[in-house]
Design an enzyme around this catalytic site. Structure first.
Site, short mmCIF file in Angstrom:
data_model
loop_
_atom_site.label_atom_id
_atom_site.label_comp_id
_atom_site.label_asym_id
_atom_site.label_seq_id
_atom_site.Cartn_x
_atom_site.Cartn_y
_atom_site.Cartn_z
N LYS A 1 0.17 4.25 -0.20
CA LYS A 1 -0.43 5.43 0.42
C LYS A 1 -0.19 6.67 -0.47
O LYS A 1 -0.18 6.52 -1.69
CB LYS A 1 0.08 5.62 1.85
CG LYS A 1 -0.08 4.32 2.67
CD LYS A 1 0.12 4.48 4.15
CE LYS A 1 -0.08 3.14 4.85
NZ LYS A 1 0.02 3.22 6.30
N SER B 1 3.83 -2.00 10.43
CA SER B 1 5.29 -2.07 10.63
C SER B 1 5.87 -3.44 10.29
O SER B 1 6.81 -3.91 10.93
CB SER B 1 5.66 -1.66 12.06
OG SER B 1 5.26 -0.31 12.29
N GLY C 1 2.91 2.37 10.90
CA GLY C 1 3.88 3.46 10.76
C GLY C 1 4.57 3.83 12.05
O GLY C 1 5.22 4.87 12.14
N HIS D 1 -9.33 1.09 5.02
CA HIS D 1 -8.06 1.32 5.72
C HIS D 1 -8.30 2.25 6.90
O HIS D 1 -9.11 3.19 6.81
CB HIS D 1 -7.02 1.92 4.76
CG HIS D 1 -5.65 1.88 5.34
ND1 HIS D 1 -5.22 2.80 6.27
CD2 HIS D 1 -4.62 1.03 5.16
CE1 HIS D 1 -3.97 2.50 6.63
NE2 HIS D 1 -3.58 1.43 5.96
N GLU E 1 -5.02 -4.85 10.62
CA GLU E 1 -3.99 -3.84 10.82
C GLU E 1 -4.24 -3.11 12.14
O GLU E 1 -5.07 -2.19 12.19
CB GLU E 1 -4.00 -2.82 9.68
CG GLU E 1 -3.73 -3.42 8.32
CD GLU E 1 -3.19 -2.38 7.34
OE1 GLU E 1 -2.06 -2.56 6.88
OE2 GLU E 1 -3.88 -1.39 7.07
N GLU F 1 -6.73 4.67 7.98
CA GLU F 1 -6.53 6.09 7.65
C GLU F 1 -7.78 6.68 6.98
O GLU F 1 -8.10 7.84 7.19
CB GLU F 1 -5.27 6.25 6.78
CG GLU F 1 -4.01 6.00 7.59
CD GLU F 1 -2.83 5.43 6.82
OE1 GLU F 1 -2.81 5.49 5.59
OE2 GLU F 1 -1.91 4.90 7.48
N ASN G 1 0.87 -1.18 0.00
CA ASN G 1 0.00 0.00 0.00
C ASN G 1 0.91 1.23 0.00
O ASN G 1 1.50 1.56 1.02
CB ASN G 1 -0.89 -0.02 1.25
CG ASN G 1 -1.71 1.24 1.39
OD1 ASN G 1 -1.76 2.07 0.49
ND2 ASN G 1 -2.35 1.39 2.55
#
Ligand code: 13P
Length: 251
Positions: free
Chosen positions: A11, A214, A174, A96, A168, A98, A9
């Site tokens: 992003k 991560s 991250g 996702h 996730e 985000e 991904n």
């Protein structure tokens, strides 16, 4: 045997030229692998999907990072499932964290997106995962179960067979902080059991459940060694071809 998958991904990273170059590098490395049974997926930004798709061989599949909840019409700035499909992409990342956090995507919106993807023969990579406070207060099982129930359990078993799930944990995305191998296996097994309770054991056994957060070449092996971890959805480490290859070869 269910499909092993490693998906990158990207992003909001890589412009057109950088994205094409990275895709070509990854394609070359993957093409050199002998007996590779891992499906490799790249998810560039919408604007670069077409060129990235053209830049890779059939060994690489393409995904979007999002999809519109509506089919077509006056939705300025949105990209429909049919547009994505017409580029040759096969997957769509949906839900996702985000998107959920920064763009207010609710379970109800995500269900519409999943249905749009399926109606256009795109396979949803449906993301679920708890935030840190939910993990620390022991609510992570409930949170993940509710996300799955509301996001994909309205589907028929035949529709659900096209869904890839990606666990996730938001606290691991991250942050450099990965779920431990035991934590990953525990919740992946819970997710598979949840799918089995709804669609039956056979469907659950065929469902690919990816880990994200991560994940990198140095920890992929340990994570992927778990019986219920079928691969990874990779952010930062997917932006460097050699590192990404180290994850693909981590099974
Ligand atoms: P990182 O691998 O950068 O933690 O991101 C994970 C992710 O969000 C993939 O979708």
């Amino acid at each position: 045997m269910r499909q092993k998958i490693v998906a990158g991904n990207w992003k909001m990273n890589k412009n057109l030229q950088e994205g094409v170059q990275l895709a070509q590098e990854i394609d070359k490395l993957v093409s050199e692998l002998k007996n590779n049974d891992v499906k490799v997926i790249l998810a560039p930004s919408f604007v670069n999907i077409t060129e990235v798709k053209k830049a890779v061989s059939s060994k690489i599949s393409i995904s979007s990072q999002n999809v519109a909840a509506e089919a077509s019409g006056a939705y300025t700035g949105e990209v429909s499932a049919s547009m994505i499909k017409s580029t040759g992409a096969e997957y769509a990342i949906i839900g996702h964290s985000e998107r959920r956090m920064y763009y207010g995507e609710t379970d109800a919106i995500l269900l519409k997106k999943v249905k749009q993807a399926l109606a256009n023969n795109l396979k949803p990579i449906f993301c679920i995962g708890e935030v840190l406070e939910e993990r620390e207060s022991g609510k992570h099982f409930d949170v993940v179960k509710k996300q799955i129930e509301q996001g994909v359990f309205e589907l028929s078993a035949d529709e659900f067979k096209n869904v890839v799930l990606a666990y996730e944990p938001v606290w691991a995305i991250g942050t450099g902080k990965t779920a431990s191998s035991d934590q990953a296996q525990e919740i992946h097994k819970f997710i598979r059991d949840t799918v089995a309770a709804k669609y039956g054991k056979a469907v659950a056994e065929e469902t690919s459940i990816l880990y994200g957060g991560s994940c990198k070449a140095s920890n992929a092996k340990e994570l992927f060694a778990n019986p219920d971890v079928d691969g990874g959805l990779i952010g930062g480490a997917a932006l460097v071809a050699g590192e990404f290859l180290g994850i693909i070869t981590g099974f």
